[in-house]
Design an enzyme around this catalytic site. Structure first.
Site, PDB file in Angstrom:
ATOM      1  N   SER A  60      43.133  30.432  31.723  1.00 35.28           N
ATOM      2  CA  SER A  60      43.402  31.569  32.602  1.00 35.28           C
ATOM      3  C   SER A  60      44.173  31.253  33.873  1.00 35.28           C
ATOM      4  O   SER A  60      44.668  32.160  34.530  1.00 35.28           O
ATOM      5  CB  SER A  60      42.099  32.273  32.974  1.00 35.28           C
ATOM      6  OG  SER A  60      41.676  33.077  31.900  1.00 35.28           O
TER       7      SER A  60
ATOM      8  N   LYS B 220      41.713  35.324  43.299  1.00 31.30           N
ATOM      9  CA  LYS B 220      41.424  36.098  42.092  1.00 31.30           C
ATOM     10  C   LYS B 220      40.136  36.889  42.301  1.00 31.30           C
ATOM     11  O   LYS B 220      39.159  36.363  42.859  1.00 31.30           O
ATOM     12  CB  LYS B 220      41.261  35.136  40.910  1.00 31.30           C
ATOM     13  CG  LYS B 220      41.085  35.830  39.562  1.00 31.30           C
ATOM     14  CD  LYS B 220      40.904  34.790  38.450  1.00 31.30           C
ATOM     15  CE  LYS B 220      40.889  35.407  37.066  1.00 31.30           C
ATOM     16  NZ  LYS B 220      40.741  34.379  36.015  1.00 31.30           N
TER      17      LYS B 220
ATOM     18  N   SER C 148      43.947  35.085  32.341  1.00 31.39           N
ATOM     19  CA  SER C 148      43.473  36.238  33.089  1.00 31.39           C
ATOM     20  C   SER C 148      43.859  36.218  34.566  1.00 31.39           C
ATOM     21  O   SER C 148      43.811  37.256  35.221  1.00 31.39           O
ATOM     22  CB  SER C 148      41.950  36.344  32.982  1.00 31.39           C
ATOM     23  OG  SER C 148      41.332  35.228  33.603  1.00 31.39           O
TER      24      SER C 148
END
Lengths: 494, 489
Positions: A171, A72, A147
């Site tokens: 997330s 990420k 996210s």
């Protein structure tokens, strides 16, 4: 050879060990397919380029080795720019690797690239990326969740075997649920936050996504280590998560508490409730006791979370002033300081980030801090006490990962409150620093994955993985290749 | 109406640690722009994703000060973030201690006008320094982050001082305490000791606290004294004119000898404090307290006096009082000796051997210190004791004694050996004395003529010549007798 792409990390590592395929060979294949499908899914802000030198480490028992990992873009990397999905860090080249990244690299794994995310982790759909949205591999018209949407999509779309994500209020777990993969949130402090670009420091965890629970245990064995660079690190030095996951004794006759308030048809969609009831029967069949329990103050979870988290965000994002790095650097000295701040920060942050900075500044301000921030801290304390009390009666908690399956792109982007509501099932673990895992719980009538979630008491990570593995074995609803991906794979030359 | 000042001091001292407060960068006090930003890392530059890790050495140093000030040291204290935007603040917040300072309360004795007074302290807490700003002529600023993250101790008094002199005397004492403890270099010019006074005035006899003003950027004790006096006068003038004092931050305008406002303070700057989530609470163990105590004891000044050991808490007030009470040293001499521990140790050891404190002090202050500024010293306390004894027994005159001292200082040989090498132990024979006197009389016709005209005291001048030629070895009474004999006086 391309059928290798659907394997899990531990299956792949067995092939490596047996000499069936070399890690660098597989990595090359992985990158070819990742690029092939990328225009459809758009998981990556930055895909690795050709000519990556093979890592030098040798296979170590119980640790991830030779496996392609996506990261990420909220974790710092020296070999990729790191943007946090924000314009304000466009082109930023970190001078150091996040601890989790370094541990994966040192163990001999490959990086496929940096995955898309909601800016600074603020969002539940990856639509708040300053660059572009990511598409759900199960239905390209839907969001992958967020996210860590790019991470979940990259694992579901066979662009990476596993992925490193971050989870502040769901997330990792929510996108894992939306994309039909496993998402794990370790106990706070079990994976170093060094290099995790802070959003809400006391709630931020590094988490991981994979196609099965065993791969999660392998990742934990690799990155779940104490770190002198993180003062809140509290990982046990010699834990073996793989062994703990395989320890059936630890979950024999365990009791799982089902939170009534989060099985409420007013909050949860029917397809989610149906999948949950199926999952509960799976647990019973696996020999677990199931107990319905009440969680007081469910209505306070989101307000509490959405006060604490913007408060910390407003503080953590103060450093982006364009004076030392990032957008606006080097400073234009014809501007006054005020003009400089405005010129850098206003266009540098997206709408959601600006909203949270304003909210957070407000709730910490003199005269309001008592009514909001301090009150939220007390509520957080009460929630933690409430959950801890529940753990006197049950060993684990069961709840959905999200009230709905993946929603459509653009469907909620203009309604922040509706977007925040998607976090109702996931914020509890962050607010209480407890480990939690989201597992594929079958498909809805529309063919979309439903996530189910378990929470364990702090530091019971290994045992939580044992329960997850038990469930996985009995459920038979583990990862499957999403139809749009299968189609791409069929047309892929290999 | 008669007014009195009410002053509190906020002092920021750099803690003398090898590493910064929250990262591993070395603490190096660079002065030149060319050396800027050499001692920085992602942590002290506030890069994305970095985390602070507390330097426990700074905690021990702060605990030592806590012991010295008899403050309450918290076994459990927390750090907080203090937010404001400024280019010298890399993270947009400073990590400091807010609700739970490491040291709470305490007091410090200091000498003002020769009188021992006690200042009550509010707190002393840990925090970090900001970057240094270099102001450029074109209005831009350059930033040096070498200083960003250097450990700071903020030491705050209660509003206890009633005059500029009193406040300055306290600050000077605190600086000595920090230095003697080895906790800080406490150098004002280098910015490792920064003093920010808060001042208000009120009618004498009242116990109200009126609106206060803060003065920043004062870089010497002389400036603090001047600025405080000027500010007290300014506030009194305002009240006398029926006006009010506005809460503000001031700076000292040296050219016009007045304080001028930097900016009007809002009702209360909103720093949006909250607990630092990246640092767990600071918990001190019994081992920490034992370690701090041990280091503190090592800094205690012990001296032997009349066969008894006396101990002095690190600092200067107590020692100064002792010397003023027990010796005839003057205050300025004491101040010199307290700044120069080698000299003080030499004096005390010399005195311990043979007594004669004043004489030993003269040797140390007037001979040892100037010479040591030029060259390496080999002198030992025994040498000084011996030289003092030789002088007392009149075995050396003052000129000879200085020569002996010089030899001891340069070569470290004993006083006896020096005396012997210089030949000061050999008497001048009678015939030599006769010859030398004859020569002096022959060489100084004018003086001799004066004597013959009746100016008898001029014979002293001849005696001086004889002493010089014999390098002081002649006995002055014998030489005088011989001169008089030859001159027929």
């Amino acid at each position: 050879m391309k059928e290798l792409l659907t394997l899990t990390a531990h299956e792949l590592m067995a092939k490596f060990a047996a000499g069936k395929v070399a890690p660098e060979e597989f990595y090359a294949l992985q990158m070819r397919f990742a690029r092939h499908i990328e225009p459809k899914v758009r998981s990556f802000l930055k895909l690795a380029e050709d000519g990556v030198s093979p890592p030098s480490a040798a296979a170590r028992d119980g640790a991830l080795w030779g496996v392609p990992v996506s990261i990420k873009d909220l974790l710092t990397t020296t070999d990729f720019p790191t943007t946090a999905g924000s314009r304000i860090l466009e082109g930023y080249a970190p001078p150091y690797d996040a601890t989790a990244v370094r541990l994966l690299r040192d163990a001999g794994n490959y990086f496929t690239g940096k995955t898309n995310l909601d800016e600074f982790g603020m969002g539940s759909s990856t639509e708040n990326s300053a660059y572009f949205p990511t598409h759900n591999p199960w239905d390209l018209a839907r969001v992958p969740g967020g996210s860590s949407g790019g991470s979940a999509a990259s694992v579901a779309a066979l662009q990476s075997v596993v992925s490193l994500g971050t989870d502040t209020g769901g997330s990792v777990r929510q996108p894992a649920g939306f994309c039909g993969v496993v998402g794990f949130l370790p106990t706070y402090g079990y994976v170093s936050r060094n290099g995790l670009i802070a959003f809400a420091s006391s709630l931020d965890h590094v988490g991981m996504l994979a196609r099965d629970v065993t791969d999660i245990a392998l990742m934990m064995n690799t990155i779940g280590r104490p770190d002198a660079l993180d003062a809140t690190s509290q990982a046990p030095a010699d834990a073996n998560y793989l062994a703990e996951m395989n320890d059936r004794e630890s979950v024999a006759n365990c009791t799982v508490g089902v939170i009534n308030q989060l099985m409420d048809p007013k909050l949860m969609s029917e397809e989610v409730l149906v999948a949950c009831e199926v999952a509960i029967r799976v647990l019973e069949n696996a020999g677990c006791g199931v107990k319905r329990v009440d969680l007081a103050g469910v209505e306070r979870l989101l307000p509490c979370y959405y006060i604490l988290c913007p408060a910390e965000a407003s503080s953590n994002l103060a450093r982006y002033d364009g004076i030392r790095y990032g957008a606006g650097f080097p400073a234009d000295i014809s501007r006054t300081l005020q003009q400089h701040y405005r010129a850098v920060r206003s266009p540098g942050f997206g709408e959601e980030v600006r909203r949270r900075i304003l909210l957070g500044t407000y709730v910490l301000s003199a005269g309001y801090a008592e009514a909001y921030y301090n009150q939220a801290r007390r509520v957080q304390h009460a929630i933690t006490e409430g959950i801890s009390e529940m753990f006197e009666d049950v060993d684990f908690l069961f709840l959905p990962t999200s009230p709905t399956t993946a929603f459509g792109l653009g469907e909620r982007i203009d309604d922040p409150v509706k977007m925040y509501a998607a976090d109702i099932c996931t914020v509890t673990a962050n607010l209480t620093s407890m480990p939690a895992i989201s597992l594929p719980g079958g498909l809805s009538a529309e063919g979309m994955p439903v996530g189910i979630q378990f929470i364990a008491p702090q530091k019971h990570d290994g045992r939580l993985l044992a329960l997850a593995r038990l469930y996985e074995e009995h459920a038979g609803t583990g990862y499957s290749v999403p139809p749009p991906v299968a189609e791409e794979l069929a047309g892929f030359e290999g | 109406m008669e007014y009195e000042a009410v002053i509190a001091l906020e002092i920021h001292a750099h803690l003398k640690t090898a590493r910064k407060q929250y990262c591993d960068c070395p603490v190096v006090n660079t002065r030149e722009l060319a050396d800027a930003n050499r001692y920085v890392c992602p942590v002290c530059l506030g890069h994305p994703g970095v985390l602070p890790v507390l330097n426990r050495e700074s905690v021990l140093l702060a605990m030592m000060l806590g012991i010295r000030l008899k403050a309450g040291t918290a076994r459990h204290s927390i750090f907080a973030r203090k937010h404001y935007f400024y280019p010298d603040l890399p993270k947009g917040y400073q990590i400091t201690q807010y609700q739970t300072p490491l040291n709470e309360g305490g007091e410090l004795e200091f000498l003002a006008d020769g009188e021992m007074r006690t200042a009550q302290l509010e707190r002393a807490h840990l925090e970090e320094d900001t970057a240094k700003i270099f102001y450029q002529d074109d209005g831009s600023i350059l930033l040096d982050y070498n200083r960003a993250g250097v450990p700071l101790l903020e030491i705050v008094t209660k509003p206890v001082f009633r005059s500029a002199a009193e406040a300055v005397a306290y600050a000077e004492e605190l600086r000595q305490v920090l230095r003697k403890l080895g906790v800080s270099d406490a150098n004002m010019e280098e910015g490792s000791f920064r003093c920010e006074p808060n001042i208000s005035v009120r009618p004498v006899g009242s116990d109200e606290l009126r609106t206060k003003c803060e003065i920043k950027n004062l870089n010497s004790f002389a400036v603090i004294r001047k600025a405080l006096k000027a500010e007290i006068a300014r506030q009194i003038a305002l009240y006398d004119a029926g006006k009010e004092v506005q809460h503000c931050t001031l700076r000292w305008d040296e050219e016009n000898a007045r304080t001028v406002p930097m900016r009007i303070k809002e009702t209360q700057a909103d720093y949006r404090y909250f607990d630092e989530p990246d640092l767990p609470p600071l918990v001190l163990t019994d081992d920490d307290f034992a370690e701090a105590r041990k280091r503190y004891e090592n800094a205690v000044f012990a001296l032997q006096w009349d066969g008894e050991e006396h101990q002095f808490a690190p600092g200067s007030a107590q020692l100064t009082r002792f010397f003023l009470d027990n010796t005839d040293l003057r205050e300025n001499e004491v101040a010199v000796l307290l700044e120069d521990e080698d000299a003080l140790r030499l004096l005390l050891a010399s005195n311990e051997i043979g007594g004669a404190f004043r004489e030993c002090a003269n040797w140390v202050l007037m001979e040892y210190r100037p010479r040591r500024a030029q060259a390496k010293s080999s002198i030992m306390p025994q040498h000084i004791a011996d030289i003092v004894a030789l002088r007392k027994e009149a075995k050396l005159n003052s000129t000879q004694a200085r020569e002996v001292f010089e030899l001891c200082f340069e070569r470290g040989i004993s006083a006896a050996e020096a005396v012997s090498q210089l030949g000061f132990d050999q008497a001048v024979s009678e015939s030599d004395l006769q010859d030398i006197c004859a020569q002096v009389i022959a060489d100084n016709e004018k003086i001799v003529a004066d004597i013959r005209r009746g100016k008898e005291q001029a014979v002293r001048a001849l005696l001086g010549q004889v002493m010089k030629l014999t390098r002081g070895k002649a006995k002055p009474d014998e030489a005088l007798a011989e001169l008089k004999r030859q001159l027929g006086m």
